[in-house]
Design an enzyme around this catalytic site. Sequence first.
Site: not given
Lengths: 259, 259
Positions: A1-3
């Site tokens: 996942m990313c931010q």
Amino acid sequence: MCQLLGMNCNVPTDICFSFEGFSARGGKTDHHSDGWGIAFFEGKGCRIFLDAKPSIDSPIADFVRCYPIHSTHVIAHIRKATQGEVALENCHPFRRELWGRYWVFAHNGNLPDFQPPIQSFYQAVGHTDSEKAFCLILETLRQSFPEGKPSLEKLYPVLQQVTKTLAAIGVFNYLLSDGEHFFTHCSTNLSYIVRQAPFAAAHLIDQDMTVDFNELTTPSDRVAVIATTPLTDNEVWTPIQPGELLVFQDGLPLRHIFN
Amino acid sequence: MCQLLGMNCNVPTDICFSFEGFSARGGKTDHHSDGWGIAFFEGKGCRIFLDAKPSIDSPIADFVRCYPIHSTHVIAHIRKATQGEVALENCHPFRRELWGRYWVFAHNGNLPDFQPPIQSFYQAVGHTDSEKAFCLILETLRQSFPEGKPSLEKLYPVLQQVTKTLAAIGVFNYLLSDGEHFFTHCSTNLSYIVRQAPFAAAHLIDQDMTVDFNELTTPSDRVAVIATTPLTDNEVWTPIQPGELLVFQDGLPLRHIFN
């Protein structure tokens, strides 16, 4: 996942403080080290800094941390690759032109096995589910309103519908802006804070750093900061609800219009 | 009028030396002080640095001068505004997506009273004749080859035809690339040099600075540099002929294919 990190303001504001904490998550306080990017609108113009390096090792991120660029609409992203190799063309945010304006998009999540048909107008350059989803969103808007950008009241339900379709495939938190409106969609994690007078001091979670906004602002300033998880530990952040498509303008969420 | 700088190489190369001399023309050795920009392709990915400030006063230009970004296709521009105010959205190079690739364009010249009809696919965001011409070029390519990028032999005459039409309106020197091919059109002023083994030292015109490329290269490297006017005073630059559309690939002009 990313931010994700976004900012929407009523006057051009720099994002140095928030980006300082956010970019530390790109390999230092967190493991999102497969590239990063940040887009700044200045009027209709837009500049994007991208790098496939981790944001803590990137000379370009160093530059952005130190050089205050004033903008009313900012979208930033640090990447933990799920689909698409670590490469410049797979770094968010992505940008396309629609109705004579630039549109910028960044995504946190994963749309497994997402293979949309080839679009008429927009094709992905890289290999991420995110860029493909962005192309489908713009294609949908364009085909729904071929004459140009409609009012927000007309645009919103169309964007909401295509967002729902995409969010049914997987996790689909996103930030999207054309430099006029700032759209945020929460699928799992997205929070915001609105800073306005009376301003106070804020302390970062990811760095031991405090800024007293009272010293840097005028009483009429208003700034919304949107992030995957809160960036400060002494302010109250509001979670956006899963399934909610929230629009910001001039630093304020336009909740009242659509509820 | 503006100034153009391009680079096309067979291996990723940095443009620091050429950009040092070129950017001095943005307000120091010449008067092109209404903004600047530079685009770097890295594979299919592309990053663009833009600023509406003069390149000699721009912290972002300072950064680009000092930080070696390696690329095979580079397009840079310094602006002397003729049409469109001094603003970020009017800075070259411009970028759009076509056939799943980014296309980047910068223009030197002026197309007086150029008011093309609204295109189906591409609209200008800013107010320059240059961005409108770029949109018309991409529109023409897209409508001629709706299935995707054709061979260079098929693409070239279509690009040549639309270029001729535009060049009939005014001065139309340009650089255009999709990260695979590098197109240069000379209307009045555009020259190039190909540097390859045996490499020698080169001395800038706009700064007292010499680089010995022999120390920085391997024998198989080949670099074409294209500029409005020559950047060095101890090398032989070849003028591109007015009316000529010259394509570069892997650091070489492909003259033999089209003559």
